[in-house]
Write a protein that holds these residues in place. Structure first.
Motif, short mmCIF file in Angstrom:
data_model
loop_
_atom_site.label_atom_id
_atom_site.label_comp_id
_atom_site.label_asym_id
_atom_site.label_seq_id
_atom_site.Cartn_x
_atom_site.Cartn_y
_atom_site.Cartn_z
N ARG A 1 55.42 82.57 137.02
CA ARG A 1 55.81 83.15 135.74
C ARG A 1 54.70 83.03 134.70
NH1 ARG A 1 58.98 80.91 132.77
NH2 ARG A 1 60.31 82.56 131.97
N ASN B 1 54.20 81.64 131.53
CA ASN B 1 54.92 80.65 130.72
C ASN B 1 54.86 81.02 129.23
OD1 ASN B 1 54.90 77.92 129.08
ND2 ASN B 1 56.11 77.60 130.94
N THR C 1 60.07 85.31 128.12
CA THR C 1 58.95 84.37 128.02
C THR C 1 58.86 83.93 126.57
OG1 THR C 1 56.62 83.99 128.60
CG2 THR C 1 57.17 86.16 127.66
N CYS D 1 49.21 81.45 129.69
CA CYS D 1 49.55 80.31 130.55
C CYS D 1 50.44 80.76 131.69
CB CYS D 1 50.25 79.23 129.73
SG CYS D 1 50.83 77.84 130.75
N TYR D 2 49.95 80.54 132.90
CA TYR D 2 50.71 80.87 134.11
C TYR D 2 51.25 79.58 134.72
CZ TYR D 2 47.94 85.19 133.80
OH TYR D 2 47.35 86.35 133.37
N GLU D 3 52.45 79.69 135.30
CA GLU D 3 53.03 78.54 135.99
C GLU D 3 52.56 78.50 137.44
OE1 GLU D 3 57.27 78.78 135.51
OE2 GLU D 3 57.13 78.69 133.33
N ASP E 1 53.21 76.05 141.18
CA ASP E 1 54.10 75.03 141.76
C ASP E 1 53.39 73.69 141.93
OD1 ASP E 1 56.31 76.66 142.00
OD2 ASP E 1 55.73 77.39 143.99
N LYS F 1 54.13 68.67 130.61
CA LYS F 1 53.85 68.93 132.03
C LYS F 1 52.35 68.98 132.27
CE LYS F 1 58.15 71.33 132.85
NZ LYS F 1 58.82 72.60 133.21
N GLU G 1 50.05 75.69 134.24
CA GLU G 1 51.00 74.60 133.97
C GLU G 1 51.87 74.41 135.20
OE1 GLU G 1 53.08 74.37 130.11
OE2 GLU G 1 54.94 74.22 131.24
N GLN G 2 52.01 73.16 135.61
CA GLN G 2 52.89 72.91 136.76
C GLN G 2 54.33 73.20 136.34
OE1 GLN G 2 51.71 70.15 139.73
NE2 GLN G 2 53.66 69.09 139.62
N ALA G 3 54.99 74.02 137.13
CA ALA G 3 56.35 74.48 136.74
C ALA G 3 57.36 73.35 136.90
CB ALA G 3 56.76 75.67 137.58
#
Lengths: 134, 134
Positions: A4, A6, A51, A81-83, A85, A114, A132-134
């Motif tokens: 996603r 973020n 978002t 900013c992308y999430e 895993d 996070k 960013e770690q989801a």
């Protein structure tokens, strides 16, 4: 790998004026300002259905957005900013491909609590990318 | 008034290289390139779970992103696009608040086949804002 979106972060010189603009002129929901002294910014979020937009105002000396605003005094889009895993796996894959991770290369705890990393804008078409770690 | 973030647009000098970067390095799904001669751009979409990133490469003479890339040759974030339910009502509300609508002020049919307007970046903290009727 990336999931996603973020948020999109926009640096602004005056968070009060920017809040009024997004709330009153654009009719959006804006959260109250939150000071993040560890990150050198005060933040509000514009909450959209899918978002959010993060408005950033410099806080204190050595704010990471001070140089950006010195160059663009009225503000501008600062990063996306992308999430992901698994931020360590993402970092290793990116480094193996030759992309530069900013700072030490170790994730820091971001404004959302996070782990995050930033990628060099010169490696991504002039776009500062946060993972960013989801 | 503003609803979903429809897309973030990033201007790039080389769509093939940017496609490879997002597909191979960032592991995203990227659509095939589509020439939009009426809009002076060739476009691919990076399809994220909650929104999309639009990569724009200039097409033909007088591309609306040529000046942007002349200033930022490696590319950069060009605009954000928010959805609105009623673009004429949105325009009238914005004009009444003093925000400048670019061009004639009449919506044009955008690259997605829907009515769009652009708002002056000087009125939105250095951010070029597109509104698209949802």
């Amino acid at each position: 790998m990336i999931g996603r979106l973020n948020h999109v972060a926009i640096a602004v010189p005056d968070l009060g004026a920017a809040t009024a603009l997004y709330r009153d002129t654009l009719g959006a929901t804006v959260t109250p300002p939150k000071a993040e002294p560890d990150h050198g910014v005060t933040v509000v979020f514009i909450e959209l259905p899918n978002t959010k937009i993060e408005l950033l105002e410099p806080l204190g000396e050595n704010s990471p957005i001070a140089a950006f605003l010195a160059k663009s005094p009225s503000g501008g889009i600062h990063h996306v900013c992308y999430e992901v895993d698994d931020i360590l796996a993402a970092r290793d894959r990116l480094k193996a491909s030759g992309a530069r991770v900013l700072g030490t290369g170790e994730p820091k705890i971001g404004a959302h609590g996070k782990p995050v990393l930033f990628l060099h804008p010169k490696d991504f078409n002039g776009t500062l990318v946060e993972l960013e770690q989801a």
